[in-house]
Write an enzyme that holds these catalytic residues in place. Sequence first.
Site, mmCIF file in Angstrom:
data_model
loop_
_atom_site.group_PDB
_atom_site.id
_atom_site.type_symbol
_atom_site.label_atom_id
_atom_site.label_comp_id
_atom_site.label_asym_id
_atom_site.label_seq_id
_atom_site.Cartn_x
_atom_site.Cartn_y
_atom_site.Cartn_z
ATOM 1 N N SER A 7 0.841 -1.200 0.000
ATOM 2 C CA SER A 7 0.000 0.000 0.000
ATOM 3 C C SER A 7 0.870 1.242 0.000
ATOM 4 C CB SER A 7 -0.914 0.005 1.232
ATOM 5 O OG SER A 7 -1.545 1.259 1.312
ATOM 6 N N HIS A 32 -0.983 -1.285 -4.319
ATOM 7 C CA HIS A 32 -2.279 -0.889 -3.769
ATOM 8 C C HIS A 32 -2.294 0.624 -3.554
ATOM 9 C CE1 HIS A 32 -5.960 -1.764 -1.440
ATOM 10 N NE2 HIS A 32 -5.568 -0.785 -0.641
ATOM 11 N N ASP A 34 -4.521 3.859 -2.324
ATOM 12 C CA ASP A 34 -5.672 4.259 -1.516
ATOM 13 C C ASP A 34 -6.095 5.687 -1.827
ATOM 14 O OD1 ASP A 34 -6.049 1.972 0.312
ATOM 15 O OD2 ASP A 34 -4.006 2.457 0.950
ATOM 16 N N MET A 36 -8.629 8.613 -0.964
ATOM 17 C CA MET A 36 -9.550 9.014 0.114
ATOM 18 C C MET A 36 -10.019 10.447 -0.109
ATOM 19 S SD MET A 36 -7.387 7.676 3.366
ATOM 20 C CE MET A 36 -6.642 6.051 3.382
ATOM 21 N N HIS A 65 -7.916 1.369 -4.666
ATOM 22 C CA HIS A 65 -8.926 1.203 -3.617
ATOM 23 C C HIS A 65 -9.565 2.561 -3.371
ATOM 24 C CE1 HIS A 65 -9.532 0.329 1.008
ATOM 25 N NE2 HIS A 65 -10.671 0.525 0.385
ATOM 26 N N MET A 67 -11.815 5.022 -1.608
ATOM 27 C CA MET A 67 -12.569 5.281 -0.372
ATOM 28 C C MET A 67 -13.207 6.646 -0.540
ATOM 29 S SD MET A 67 -9.804 3.784 2.304
ATOM 30 C CE MET A 67 -8.527 3.702 1.066
ATOM 31 N N MET A 135 -11.886 -5.408 4.424
ATOM 32 C CA MET A 135 -11.094 -4.512 5.277
ATOM 33 C C MET A 135 -10.905 -5.152 6.649
ATOM 34 S SD MET A 135 -10.273 -1.942 3.479
ATOM 35 C CE MET A 135 -9.434 -1.049 4.783
ATOM 36 N N GLY A 143 -1.354 1.790 9.453
ATOM 37 C CA GLY A 143 -0.756 1.579 10.773
ATOM 38 C C GLY A 143 -1.716 1.170 11.874
ATOM 39 N N ASP A 173 -6.981 -6.134 3.723
ATOM 40 C CA ASP A 173 -6.297 -4.840 3.804
ATOM 41 C C ASP A 173 -6.393 -4.265 5.210
ATOM 42 O OD1 ASP A 173 -5.279 -2.291 3.337
ATOM 43 O OD2 ASP A 173 -6.940 -1.648 2.067
ATOM 44 N N GLY A 174 -5.227 -4.085 5.838
ATOM 45 C CA GLY A 174 -5.172 -3.422 7.142
ATOM 46 C C GLY A 174 -4.511 -4.282 8.200
ATOM 47 N N GLY A 175 -3.405 -3.785 8.739
ATOM 48 C CA GLY A 175 -2.753 -4.482 9.844
ATOM 49 C C GLY A 175 -2.064 -5.778 9.454
HETATM 50 C C1 DX5 Z 1 -6.526 1.991 5.061
HETATM 51 C C2 DX5 Z 1 -5.973 1.580 3.740
HETATM 52 C C3 DX5 Z 1 -4.871 0.614 3.758
HETATM 53 C C4 DX5 Z 1 -3.641 1.029 4.494
HETATM 54 C C5 DX5 Z 1 -3.057 -0.229 5.082
HETATM 55 O O1 DX5 Z 1 -7.705 2.642 4.862
HETATM 56 O O2 DX5 Z 1 -6.997 1.027 2.932
HETATM 57 O O3 DX5 Z 1 -4.538 0.157 2.444
HETATM 58 O O4 DX5 Z 1 -2.671 1.684 3.716
HETATM 59 O O5 DX5 Z 1 -2.015 0.120 5.896
HETATM 60 P P1 DX5 Z 1 -1.382 -0.882 6.967
HETATM 61 O O6 DX5 Z 1 -0.852 -2.047 6.217
HETATM 62 O O7 DX5 Z 1 -0.334 -0.048 7.608
HETATM 63 O O8 DX5 Z 1 -2.488 -1.268 7.908
HETATM 64 ZN ZN ZN Z 2 -6.452 0.109 1.031
#
Ligand code: DX5
Ligand code: ZN
Length: 214
Positions: A7, A32, A34, A36, A65, A67, A135, A143, A173-175
């Site tokens: 990402s 990836h 993002d 937003m 992605h 958002m 998600m 983070g 996606d996430g963590g």
């Molecule tokens: C959050 C994003 C993720 C984010 C993931 O809304 O969609 O793609 O960058 O970041 P990590 O891997 O640090 O959780």
């Molecule tokens: Zn994402």
Amino acid sequence: MARISPSVLSADFLTFKDDIKEFEAAGVDMLHIDVMDGIFVPNISFGNPLIKSIKKHTNIPLDVHLMIDRPHRYIDEFAKYADYLGFHYEAGSDNVETLKRIRELGCKSCITIKPATPPESIYDLLDLCDMVLVMSVEPGFGGQKFLPSALEKLSKLRAECQRRNLDIELEVDGGINNETAPLAVDAGATVLVAGSYVFSAEDISAKIQEIKNL
Ligand code: DX5
Ligand code: ZN
């Protein structure tokens, strides 16, 4: 072997060209990206001008992605550079029409669900999807800590795809890190998004290999 989609939200964009070279050498499967809008999520990231630049510098498939609120308004624009184009089930578009339009424009279609959305909500959309993104954090920020509830959702989606014989990528996606990645793969994920874990590494290629080999 899981596929990996780093990402770029966690990147330093003034040195990102070097990261792209490392990603190419390490054989990442997608990048990836993002997007937003500060409305659908409480954060603003970047838009198509950046994606256009990234596309110019690499052949790695771009996994966009969105958002953003009512994403159908921008699908045609983002489809110019995206390979996989995903948007949120909850974002207020006609999901059927939007998925169809993404395919019509030559992109792989992806629907994304937030942590509170049950996987069953999208079962009737699966025929129109090339990928589903689950998600494992609230969308908006990198983070954050992985939410284990994503695992059951992945398993249910995997089972439903198998039952209907659908060949769909399941992305999470996430963590994602070296502890959560194997859990997600066991639950059925085929594509792992990793932001802070990859970009915080001294040696990005080593981190990519580590995750790919899990
Ligand atoms: C959050 C994003 C993720 C984010 C993931 O809304 O969609 O793609 O960058 O970041 P990590 O891997 O640090 O959780
Ligand atoms: Zn994402």
